[in-house]
Structure formats: C-alpha cells, structure tokens
Design a protein around this motif. Structure first.
Motif, short mmCIF file in Angstrom:
data_model
loop_
_atom_site.label_atom_id
_atom_site.label_comp_id
_atom_site.label_asym_id
_atom_site.label_seq_id
_atom_site.Cartn_x
_atom_site.Cartn_y
_atom_site.Cartn_z
N TYR A 85 -16.19 44.44 -6.59
CA TYR A 85 -15.61 42.60 -7.81
C TYR A 85 -14.45 41.60 -7.22
N ASN A 86 -15.17 40.71 -6.79
CA ASN A 86 -14.55 39.45 -6.69
C ASN A 86 -14.54 39.66 -4.55
N GLY A 87 -15.37 40.75 -4.48
CA GLY A 87 -15.52 40.86 -2.86
C GLY A 87 -15.98 42.51 -2.64
N ASN A 88 -16.55 42.72 -1.73
CA ASN A 88 -16.89 43.72 -0.76
C ASN A 88 -17.18 45.03 -1.39
N PHE A 89 -16.27 45.59 -1.98
CA PHE A 89 -16.13 46.74 -2.52
C PHE A 89 -14.89 47.33 -3.13
N LEU A 90 -14.72 47.61 -4.38
CA LEU A 90 -13.88 47.55 -5.15
C LEU A 90 -13.63 46.54 -5.80
N GLY A 91 -12.49 46.52 -6.96
CA GLY A 91 -12.03 45.39 -6.80
C GLY A 91 -10.47 44.80 -7.07
N PRO A 92 -10.70 43.79 -7.54
CA PRO A 92 -8.77 43.62 -7.06
C PRO A 92 -8.13 44.62 -8.56
N THR A 93 -6.50 44.77 -8.79
CA THR A 93 -5.72 45.13 -9.47
C THR A 93 -5.33 44.40 -10.95
N ILE A 94 -5.66 44.52 -11.46
CA ILE A 94 -5.61 43.88 -13.14
C ILE A 94 -3.90 44.01 -13.55
N ARG A 95 -3.14 43.63 -13.98
CA ARG A 95 -1.98 43.86 -14.47
C ARG A 95 -1.26 43.45 -15.08
N VAL A 96 -1.89 43.50 -16.49
CA VAL A 96 -1.10 43.26 -17.66
C VAL A 96 0.56 44.09 -18.15
N ARG A 97 1.27 42.79 -19.64
CA ARG A 97 1.82 43.75 -20.91
C ARG A 97 1.33 44.13 -21.52
N ASN A 98 2.29 45.09 -22.01
CA ASN A 98 1.85 45.48 -23.43
C ASN A 98 2.05 44.31 -24.62
N GLY A 99 1.22 44.06 -25.94
CA GLY A 99 1.35 42.87 -26.92
C GLY A 99 0.74 41.47 -26.27
N GLN A 100 0.38 41.45 -24.79
CA GLN A 100 -0.01 40.20 -23.51
C GLN A 100 -1.56 40.30 -25.05
N ARG A 101 -1.61 38.50 -25.26
CA ARG A 101 -3.18 38.42 -25.28
C ARG A 101 -3.76 38.65 -23.54
N PHE A 102 -4.96 39.59 -23.87
CA PHE A 102 -6.22 39.60 -22.83
C PHE A 102 -7.20 38.98 -22.48
N ARG A 103 -7.46 37.88 -22.04
CA ARG A 103 -8.51 37.39 -22.07
C ARG A 103 -9.25 37.28 -20.45
N ILE A 104 -10.59 37.14 -20.19
CA ILE A 104 -11.48 37.71 -18.91
C ILE A 104 -12.60 37.36 -18.60
N ASN A 105 -12.63 36.05 -17.66
CA ASN A 105 -14.11 35.77 -17.47
C ASN A 105 -15.26 36.52 -16.71
N VAL A 106 -15.99 37.37 -16.85
CA VAL A 106 -16.90 38.32 -16.10
C VAL A 106 -18.16 37.73 -16.02
N LYS A 107 -18.18 37.47 -14.85
CA LYS A 107 -20.00 36.75 -14.44
C LYS A 107 -20.92 37.48 -13.43
N ASN A 108 -21.74 38.12 -14.04
CA ASN A 108 -22.61 39.12 -13.80
C ASN A 108 -23.50 38.70 -12.34
N SER A 109 -23.07 38.43 -10.91
CA SER A 109 -24.04 37.71 -10.36
C SER A 109 -24.80 38.85 -9.93
#
Ligand code: C2O
Ligand code: CU
Ligand code: CU
Length: 495
Positions: A85-109
């Motif tokens: 994910y965004n790199g060669n192996f594994l992915g970045p850590t996603i950090r959010v807070r309780n109560g936050q609105r969470f939006r993400i664009n996932v592009k499948n390449s």
C-alpha cells in the motif's frame, strides 16, 4: 500427509505460565521451500510511516491509499515480487480518533481485484471491505463513515473471495490505530516510532529464485502456509534501538496461518495493557504470550534495569514449527521519559451473560484425509463451519439489531487433523465468557475480535450487535482456511 502437531495442553486453560513451550516438533520447511542466505541483524527495524491526513479539520480525517505491485530485496541479488500500500511491502499506519469522520480513497493498481477490510472496526456493512465490496483492477473505492469506538490497535488487509491469503502474503497489510481521550490521558508511552512501536510479525517461505512460495499443494491449504523466515515490519531479523525506559509494543500476528508464542530471550517480564479491541482494565504481568493469526496485543516493557548497550532478543515460536530470533532490541540511551505504568487503564463495560437472548453454536471442523468422516471431507477439502463452506449468496445467521448474543465456537478435532483455528467476527468487539467452561486468563478478558480455538476446545463469546444493519463475515483467520471456505455470513437485521 504430515500433521501439524498442536500442543494444546494447558495453553488456553491452565495459563501461559504453565503452557508447554515446545519447539521443533515438525519442520515447516516443506516442498519448494528454499533456504537462502540473509544478513541477519544488519537492518534497522522499519517503522511504517503514519499516513498523512489530507484534511486539517480536527473532527475529520481523509486519506489516500494505492494498492500496488512492487519488489523487495529480501536476499542479496534476488528480487522478490511483492504487493504494498503506497509502497513495496505492507502499508503505512493509519491513525484516527474516536468520533472522527473517516474518509479514504483506495485505488487498486493491481492487475487483479482486491478489497480493503478494516479488521476490528465497528462500521457500516457497506464499508466493511469484505468479499462483498470488491475493488476491481484500476478502480477506486471511497469509504466514508464515523469512527465509533475506543482507542485500539486494529489493522487493515485485503479480503477478496479466495484471494485474501495470497494478497496478504504478497505484502498487503497495515496497522490502524484509534486514539481517544483515555489513550491521550494515560501515562503510557505514546511517541509513535520512538517508544510506541508497531510490530507486524509474519513468516514467509521462498522459492530458490527468491519469490514467495505461497500455497504449493493441498497440504499447505490444510496446514496453512508456514514459513521458515520471519519478518518484522517487513524486515528479516532487524534491530530496534530504544531508550532505557518504558517501551510500548503494539504486536500484530499478521501471518497467514501461524500461531506465535512470543517472549524475550532473557525471560524479561512485560505488562499487557491491551487486547484486540482496546485497553484492559489493568496491566497484566506476563513473560510470554500466545497470539493466533489476526490477533493483536499491546505490551509495555520496562528496560530501566538494563545496562546501556545491551541487546535483548524477542523470540517468536510458531506453535508446532520453528523458533526464531525475531528482533534484537538494543538499549542504547538513557531513559528519555520517566513514566510508570498506571495501575488502572480503563474500566471494561463487561457484558453479563444474562443479557444474551440468543445462543448460537458453530462447529469448526477439519476432516483429514483418511481420518474419521471420509467421503465429504475428502471431496470438499474438509474445512467447514457448521458443515458448510462459504457461499456469498447464502446468509448463514440473522442477528437482530440491538441484540446481545452468545456464540459457542467449537474446534472439533478429528484424529488425524488437530488444527488450531482462529475465529474472527467482523463489526463487533466481543468478550470471551469461557474456554471449555473455565474463565479466560486475565489478558483475554478484554475486548476481542479474534480468538484462538485450539483443537478440541469450545469457546463461548458474548457480543452486542449495535448501530448498523447489513451483512458481515465470520471466519477462521488462518487465511488458507478462510480462502478454502471456512467462512460464513451474518446479517444484522432491523429488530
Ligand atoms: Cu482480518 Cu475478515 O478479517
Ligand atoms: Cu475483520
Ligand atoms: Cu482454521
């Protein structure tokens, strides 16, 4: 067929302190597994970067992930083809807070379909990212929901029908951390990458040409693909430098099918502070832990009595497999913070068994070749839940919104196939009522979404099904079992 010996004796019921610490029962170096030279302990532990929040409002977070192909030099001169994910192996850590609105664009390449599942998240079914939400090659997926749960260490990984194991093996996995006012206020290590360290533990098997040796035969499906190389955050036997104080490790068993026993080589004790779904009520002192595929545990280790310059090894044993020196932790500087682990972490909203109005039973079964129940077992490959294999067009269980239910999950072991299973439910964090009728160990009394079911054991879990209707999965988190159909669907319906 070789059998993967599983020493269940006391692991779950008698306490880890009394558990058999067996190694080398059976070498997982099977057909097509190569032994290649590595440069052990020459690489620093990679820390997955925190994914940038593209939204600067405090009450919302917006991210972007690209699922892509890549390569990695695990061995000198031999490139391994990988996914990341965004790199060669594994992915970045996603950090959010309780109560936050969470939006993400996932592009499948990728050149194939994938999905992106948020393991451990309580969320609307349509954003669960299970096999019902495929992202075809070249397209995008845009989840948008609100985080409604307490601080915890979760993770994300693909979940496309029949492809989960292979895609995770190729490198698709990342951590997903939720913080809240309690995790802010607790006086525990929380400087990400410094004294708050994510550890994604996985094992891999390779071909002689350096490529991953994923499922080679039916044996690999039944036994799970068990590797003879160990990776921590994608690196083989790396080194981590820390201060001589408290260090928090967020440990994920991100392997496909291994059950890990984890301990320090010097028997150093540590405090378990959180299970899959968040903080325990109070820290539990232990000197080893057992983690099945998909489970997480957070521990705090006190290195203040360790002399500077010393290295302490983290040992990882595959149950019924290899023993690895997984990581060397080098204590290379004086303590930078003077914290003491608090005696109380967070009250647990314990769900009383009396609250449950529905009980269900689940039989996880492995019928071996030539074992007891011949015929169907041989024809269907033998892995099933309640005698069924996953069918995306069938709803297996209907749960009423707002209900509290007890699920009794049994690993019915046949003579020839004593396989562990790792039961995982989407959407909910449950609590373990008992294992074979006995109370779970203290560190298993918190919030869980994945639970080890050793052969012959029955585990009763209790859960509330709240907020969202829709279809979710339950399955064995040994990914070769899942892909072979050891999965079912529950639909939460309007009460
Ligand atoms: Cu971590 Cu249904 O999966
Ligand atoms: Cu999940
Ligand atoms: Cu299983």
């Amino acid at each position: 067929m070789k059998r993967r010996t599983f020493i269940a004796g006391g692991i779950a019921t008698a306490g880890l302190a009394g558990a058999a610490w067996t190694t080398g029962i059976f070498s997982p170096l099977l057909a097509n597994g190569a032994t290649l030279a590595t440069n052990a302990f020459s690489e620093r532990l990679p820390i997955p970067p925190l994914l940038e929040d593209l939204d600067n409002a405090a009450d919302s977070a917006r991210f972007a992930l690209q699922v892509q192909q890549g390569s990695r030099l695990f061995f000198q001169g031999k490139k391994t083809s990988t996914y990341g994910y965004n790199g060669n192996f594994l992915g970045p850590t996603i950090r959010v807070r309780n109560g936050q609105r969470f939006r993400i664009n996932v592009k499948n390449s990728l050149p194939q379909t994938t999905t992106l599942h948020w393991h451990g998240l309580h969320l609307p079914a349509k954003w669960d990212g299970g096999p019902r939400q495929p992202i075809s090659s070249g397209s995008n997926w845009n989840p948008d929901f609100t985080i409604k749960q307490q601080a915890a260490t979760l993770w994300y990984h693909p979940h496309a029908m029949g492809l989960t194991g292979e895609q995770v093996y190729n490198g698709l996995a990342g951590m997903f951390i939720i913080e809240d006012e309690v995790s802010d206020q607790l006086d525990i290590p929380k400087d990400y990458g410094k004294d708050d360290i994510p550890l994604i533990i996985q094992d891999r098997r390779f071909l002689n040409n350096g490529q991953f040796a994923y499922v080679q035969n039916r044996h690999d499906v039944m036994n799970g693909v068990i590797g003879n190389y160990l990776l921590v955050n994608g690196a083989m036997q790396p080194v981590l430098s820390v201060h001589a104080g408290l260090v928090r490790l967020r440990i994920l068993n991100g392997s496909n099918s291994s059950i890990y026993r984890i301990a320090f080589a010097n028997q150093q004790r540590f405090q378990v502070i959180a299970s899959d779904g968040g903080f325990l009520e109070r820290p539990i002192t232990m000197d080893r832990m057992l983690l099945s595929a998909g489970e997480r545990i957070e521990v705090v280790v006190d290195f203040s009595a360790t002399s500077l310059g010393k290295q302490i090894s983290l040992m990882v044993d595959q149950v019924g497999g290899n023993r690895f020196e997984a990581l060397r932790i080098k204590i290379d500087r004086a303590a930078e913070t003077a914290v003491k682990i608090p005696g109380h972490l967070r009250p647990l909203d314990r769900i009383p068994a009396s609250e449950a109005t529905v009980k269900r039973t689940f039989i996880m079964e492995t019928m071996g070749m030539g074992g007891g129940r011949m015929g169907m077992g041989m024809m269907s490959g033998g892995l099933s839940i309640n005698g069924k294999k996953m069918d995306i067009n069938r709803i297996d269980e209907r749960v009423r919104l707002g209900a509290t239910e007890i699920w009794e999950i049994t690993n019915r072991a046949a003579m020839m196939m004593r396989m562990p299973h790792s039961m995982h439910l989407h959407d909910v964090q449950f609590q373990i009522l008992d294992r074979n009728g006995k109370a779970p160990q203290p560190h298993e009394q918190g919030r869980k979404d994945t639970v080890l079911i050793p052969p012959g054991e029955s585990v009763r879990i209790i859960s509330r099904f709240r907020d969202y209707t829709g279809v979710y999965m339950y399955h064995c988190h040994l990914l070769e079992h899942e892909d072979d159909g050891m999965m079912g669907q529950f639909e939460v319906i309007k009460a």
